[in-house]
Design a protein around this motif. Sequence first.
Motif, PDB file in Angstrom:
ATOM      1  N   UNK A 133       5.529  -6.027 -11.459  1.00 46.10           N
ATOM      2  CA  UNK A 133       6.995  -6.051 -11.538  1.00 46.10           C
ATOM      3  C   UNK A 133       7.596  -4.861 -10.782  1.00 46.10           C
ATOM      4  N   UNK A 134       6.999  -3.700 -10.918  1.00 39.85           N
ATOM      5  CA  UNK A 134       7.485  -2.525 -10.198  1.00 39.85           C
ATOM      6  C   UNK A 134       7.294  -2.682  -8.693  1.00 39.85           C
ATOM      7  N   UNK A 135       6.192  -3.284  -8.294  1.00 36.95           N
ATOM      8  CA  UNK A 135       5.949  -3.527  -6.867  1.00 36.95           C
ATOM      9  C   UNK A 135       6.934  -4.541  -6.302  1.00 36.95           C
ATOM     10  N   UNK A 136       7.234  -5.582  -7.057  1.00 38.14           N
ATOM     11  CA  UNK A 136       8.224  -6.579  -6.630  1.00 38.14           C
ATOM     12  C   UNK A 136       9.553  -5.880  -6.347  1.00 38.14           C
ATOM     13  N   UNK A 137       9.977  -5.014  -7.267  1.00 38.50           N
ATOM     14  CA  UNK A 137      11.238  -4.294  -7.087  1.00 38.50           C
ATOM     15  C   UNK A 137      11.167  -3.323  -5.909  1.00 38.50           C
TER      16      UNK A 137
ATOM     17  N   UNK B 193       0.828  -1.198   0.000  1.00 37.50           N
ATOM     18  CA  UNK B 193       0.000   0.000   0.000  1.00 37.50           C
ATOM     19  C   UNK B 193       0.869   1.257   0.000  1.00 37.50           C
ATOM     20  N   UNK B 194       1.932   1.254   0.804  1.00 40.96           N
ATOM     21  CA  UNK B 194       2.831   2.413   0.832  1.00 40.96           C
ATOM     22  C   UNK B 194       3.507   2.608  -0.518  1.00 40.96           C
ATOM     23  N   UNK B 195       3.834   1.529  -1.196  1.00 41.48           N
ATOM     24  CA  UNK B 195       4.468   1.632  -2.517  1.00 41.48           C
ATOM     25  C   UNK B 195       3.522   2.237  -3.546  1.00 41.48           C
ATOM     26  N   UNK B 196       2.234   2.194  -3.259  1.00 39.60           N
ATOM     27  CA  UNK B 196       1.237   2.748  -4.191  1.00 39.60           C
ATOM     28  C   UNK B 196       0.793   4.157  -3.807  1.00 39.60           C
ATOM     29  N   UNK B 197       1.350   4.721  -2.761  1.00 36.68           N
ATOM     30  CA  UNK B 197       0.927   6.059  -2.320  1.00 36.68           C
ATOM     31  C   UNK B 197       1.124   7.123  -3.398  1.00 36.68           C
ATOM     32  N   UNK B 198       2.247   7.078  -4.077  1.00 36.32           N
ATOM     33  CA  UNK B 198       2.580   8.149  -5.038  1.00 36.32           C
ATOM     34  C   UNK B 198       1.919   7.956  -6.398  1.00 36.32           C
ATOM     35  N   UNK B 199       1.878   6.715  -6.876  1.00 38.69           N
ATOM     36  CA  UNK B 199       1.338   6.469  -8.224  1.00 38.69           C
ATOM     37  C   UNK B 199       1.087   4.975  -8.419  1.00 38.69           C
ATOM     38  N   UNK B 200       0.390   4.679  -9.497  1.00 38.81           N
ATOM     39  CA  UNK B 200       0.106   3.279  -9.800  1.00 38.81           C
ATOM     40  C   UNK B 200       1.390   2.578 -10.262  1.00 38.81           C
TER      41      UNK B 200
END
Length: 137
Positions: free
Chosen positions: A61-65, A50-57
């Motif tokens: 693969x981007x979430x894994x990284x 959820x924190x990784x999605x705070x700024x943008x979608x």
Amino acid sequence: MHEDVFMSRLRRMPHPSEHRAAERPLDRDEAERVAETMRAFGSASRLRLLWALLEHERTVEQLVAAVGMEQSAVSHQLRLLRQQRLVSVRRDGRRAFYRLHDHHLPELLTAMRHHHEHVHPPTTIALPADMEAAHPS
């Protein structure tokens, strides 16, 4: 009415003026539903996503990284977050872009973090650069 139009109207996000007063009493059924949603926040891996999605979608693969988890684990956690309507997905061809479901979530996540910092203050507090220059150790 066409089913797609009906479903989009059914699932639309309420305007802030359409919300009921938050101070009203919480009945048993609503408390159970809210508790079920809040359980989704009870996992460190889901919170990190959820924190990784705070700024943008982002894509899987981007979430894994971003969070350093295995792709299968990220996909599993995203599925749980989608079920609770905490994240939603937008498809562009074969790619899926995940984002926070609604405008309440950034405020909620921020409030959760600030509450945690309030009740569990860090042992050292980093001063802003301008304050540190004014008060050297």
